[in-house]
Design an enzyme around this catalytic site. Structure first.
Site, PDB file in Angstrom:
ATOM      1  N   SER A   1      12.155  26.832  46.933  1.00 58.87           N
ATOM      2  CA  SER A   1      13.201  27.385  47.844  1.00 58.87           C
ATOM      3  C   SER A   1      13.511  26.462  48.950  1.00 58.87           C
ATOM      4  O   SER A   1      12.952  25.313  49.300  1.00 58.87           O
ATOM      5  CB  SER A   1      12.331  28.688  48.636  1.00 58.87           C
TER       6      SER A   1
ATOM      7  N   TYR B   1       5.021  31.930  53.416  1.00 54.48           N
ATOM      8  CA  TYR B   1       6.081  31.600  52.170  1.00 54.48           C
ATOM      9  C   TYR B   1       6.659  30.184  52.251  1.00 54.48           C
ATOM     10  O   TYR B   1       6.554  29.531  51.113  1.00 54.48           O
ATOM     11  CB  TYR B   1       7.176  32.685  52.286  1.00 54.48           C
TER      12      TYR B   1
ATOM     13  N   LYS C   1       6.221  27.360  49.408  1.00 53.14           N
ATOM     14  CA  LYS C   1       7.156  26.723  48.534  1.00 53.14           C
ATOM     15  C   LYS C   1       7.660  25.270  48.762  1.00 53.14           C
ATOM     16  O   LYS C   1       7.785  24.440  47.896  1.00 53.14           O
ATOM     17  CB  LYS C   1       8.560  27.217  48.749  1.00 53.14           C
TER      18      LYS C   1
END
Length: 253
Positions: free
Chosen positions: A146, A159, A163
């Site tokens: 991401s 998160y 990533k």
């Protein structure tokens, strides 16, 4: 002239493929000749996508796998070995993002779920596929990371951290697996219109702020991520490994 994007005869496993970016990837790879194993946690949703691919003339089957569960990782690769005898392409696309809020308020359950799927899951999916690829003389692994792995997203702390780890993992696997003829690359999507990103896309204030930072001025459609994946898993990118390709409408420009 050889079609560098032809995947005929190749076995491709796509996780998180029952919807969103994963589904778009599965459909495109199948349209180029691969037999796609559609995988996510729920078999019914996987089967629906696989059936639709077959109805469109492609080759596909379904097998459930929660990549946060080690026993399920072992089960899917045992199935692949027994059913197909090889795996040519692994797309690690399944991901978890259960918490949206200030990083200081991240609880242990959200931390563990995100890490178990996004880091541990990707790692052991890759080692399982990589061992089969080593035996057969090569293959390709593609990780969905991401843009948040480059610039942390607001209220998306754990998160974003996972990533960033996927980006590092991609480079580590690429370096050690290159001599085995195993290429490992990553896709770094920007804001994409999926259920997974709904916490951002359904909040008008957050969405408008994000759109102001995107030169193309819009959210991506999942299909707009699949083309980059096709390039990275096909012979068109035969000299590309360790690459982390940003597809974000220019947001990080």
């Amino acid at each position: 002239m050889k079609d560098l994007f032809d995947l005929t005869g190749r076995i491709a496993l796509v996780t998180g493929a029952s919807r969103g970016i994963g589904e778009s990837i599965a459909r495109l790879l199948a349209s180029r000749g691969a037999h796609v194993i559609v995988s996510s946690r729920k078999i019914d949703a996987c089967q629906a996508v696989a059936d639709s691919i077959v109805a469109d003339g492609g080759k596909a089957s379904a097998f459930p796998c929660h990549v946060g569960e080690m026993a399920q990782i072992e089960a899917i690769f045992a199935h692949i070995k027994n059913e197909f005898g090889q795996i040519n392409i692994l797309v690690n696309n399944a991901a978890a993002n259960p918490y949206y809020g200030h990083i200081l308020d991240t609880d242990l359950a959200a931390f563990e779920k995100t890490v178990d799927v996004n880091i541990r899951g990707y790692f052991f999916m890759s080692t399982a596929a990589g061992k089969m690829m080593r035996e057969q003389g090569g293959g390709v692994i593609l990780n969905t990371a991401s843009v948040n792995g480059v610039v942390a997203g607001d209220k998306q702390g754990i998160y974003s951290i996972t990533k960033a780890a996927v980006i590092s993992m991609t480079k580590a696997f690429a370096k050690e697996c290159g001599p085995l003829n195993i290429r490992v690359n990553a896709l770094l999507p920007g804001l994409t219109d999926t259920k997974f990103a709904s916490a951002l896309t359904t909040n008008d204030k957050v969405l408008n702020m994000a759109l102001r930072a995107i030169p193309l001025g819009r959210v991506a459609h999942p299909d707009e991520m699949a083309g980059t994946v096709l390039y990275l898993v096909s012979d068109a990118s035969s000299y590309t490994t360790g690459a982390c390709v940003i597809v974000d409408g220019g947001m990080l420009t």
